[in-house]
Structures are given as structure tokens and as C-alpha cells.
Design a protein around this motif. Structure first.
Motif: not given
Length: 191
Positions: A1-14, A48-52
Motif C-alpha cells: 500500500m502506497t502513502q496515497d492509498e493509505l491516505t485514501t484508506a484513512l478517509d474511511y476511518v471515523n 487526515i493527519s489526525s486520523k493517522a
């Protein structure tokens, strides 16, 4: 998983515990995701940084050793965070690290953290304690600083001073934690 893909996956985290744990489990099963996750966490004002940061907290709670290869980056960058939703989980990670470092049990944290790492965490925790942050961040910082003061002799006197100065203006939760910390400081000779 690339950083971009990880960023996209984090979008779905609440903010739900279930979603954060699902992502943390993915990261723990694929530790190479930690490097891009840290990069995302320290993006700054990007929400998105908060989700990380949330995910890093969950990972650290489950397996603190996974964070240790990134300890240089962590200790150098935590002071750059401003969003409360990023700062709180990083303050909690500082608490995990200091509790592990001062634990009576042998662990990898004790052999990994250097005095320089501890000093960077102490400086940042003081900034969080005196800054405009929520009570949870301040409480985690108090615990970290109390422990760090057993290694860095300048901390306890400063911590006592800050808590006494800010006590009157603190919330009920802040006052309760400050009282507990001040009580523990009474038994320390350097105060």
C-alpha cells in the motif's frame, strides 16, 4: 500500500473505536505501513493527519515496540502538531513510552529511548501543559513529566511551579489531575 492509498484508506476511518481498531490491525499486520503513516501524521493542519495519529495511538497501545523504529521522527516532530485531535493521541503515546521506560519490567523501550528522546518529549509535554490544549492532553503530559522528572532532574521543580500557577484557572478535571500529581511530587526530594 502506497502513502496515497493509505491516505485514501484513512478517509474511511471515523472516530468510532471499531473503525480505528480495524485500521490499527491492518497496520500491525503490515508494519511497513508505519513509515507512511508517520509521514501522514506529521502533515500538520491536514485533518487526515489526525486520523493517522489516532491509528498510531491504537498501534502503540497494542504493541509499543512497533513505534520504536520511528522514535527519532516521533520525538523530533511531535512539537510541530497543532490540531487537538492530533496532539491528544500523540500525548497518549508519550505517556505509553514514559510508562514503559520507567517500568520495572525489562522491555525494548528502555533500551531504545535515549536521553535526547526523553528531553524532546519533556519539552513538548511542557508546551502542551502550558498551551491551549484540552484536559486529556494536559493530563497525559502531567503523567509523562512526573515520570521523566525521575531521569531529568530539572523537571519536577518546573512541573510543580506550572501546576501551582495554573491550578486556579483549570477545569475540575485539570484540578483533580494536578492535585494527584502535586501529591506525588511532595515525596520527591528535588521539589
Amino acid at each position: 500500500m502506497t502513502q496515497d492509498e493509505l491516505t485514501t484508506a484513512l478517509d474511511y476511518v471515523n472516530a468510532t473505536r471499531k473503525k480505528r481498531m480495524q485500521m490499527a490491525n491492518l497496520v500491525m499486520q503490515t508494519p511497513e505501513l508505519l513509515s507512511p503513516l508517520f509521514k501522514i501524521a506529521f502533515k500538520g493542519q491536514d485533518p487526515i493527519s489526525s486520523k493517522a495519529c489516532w491509528i498510531l495511538e491504537f498501534v502503540a497501545k497494542q504493541n509499543l515496540d512497533l513505534i520504536l523504529p520511528h522514535i527519532d521522527l516521533f520525538t523530533q516532530k511531535i512539537s510541530t502538531l497543532n490540531l487537538d485531535s492530533s496532539v491528544r493521541p500523540m500525548a497518549k503515546i508519550c505517556e505509553f513510552l514514559t510508562k514503559a521506560y520507567f517500568s520495572k519490567k525489562k522491555n525494548k523501550t528502555k533500551t531504545t529511548l535515549t536521553t535526547a528522546h526523553l528531553e524532546l518529549m519533556a519539552t513538548t509535554c511542557f508546551d502542551w501543559l502550558i498551551g491551549e490544549h484540552k484536559v486529556a492532553t494536559k493530563a497525559y503530559s502531567m503523567t509523562s513529566l512526573l515520570l521523566l522528572g525521575y531521569k531529568l532532574d530539572w523537571i519536577h521543580a518546573e512541573l510543580k511551579l506550572v501546576l501551582e500557577q495554573n491550578y486556579a484557572n483549570g477545569s475540575a478535571a485539570y484540578k483533580a489531575r494536578a492535585r494527584m500529581t502535586l501529591e506525588k511530587l511532595k515525596s520527591v526530594k528535588s521539589c
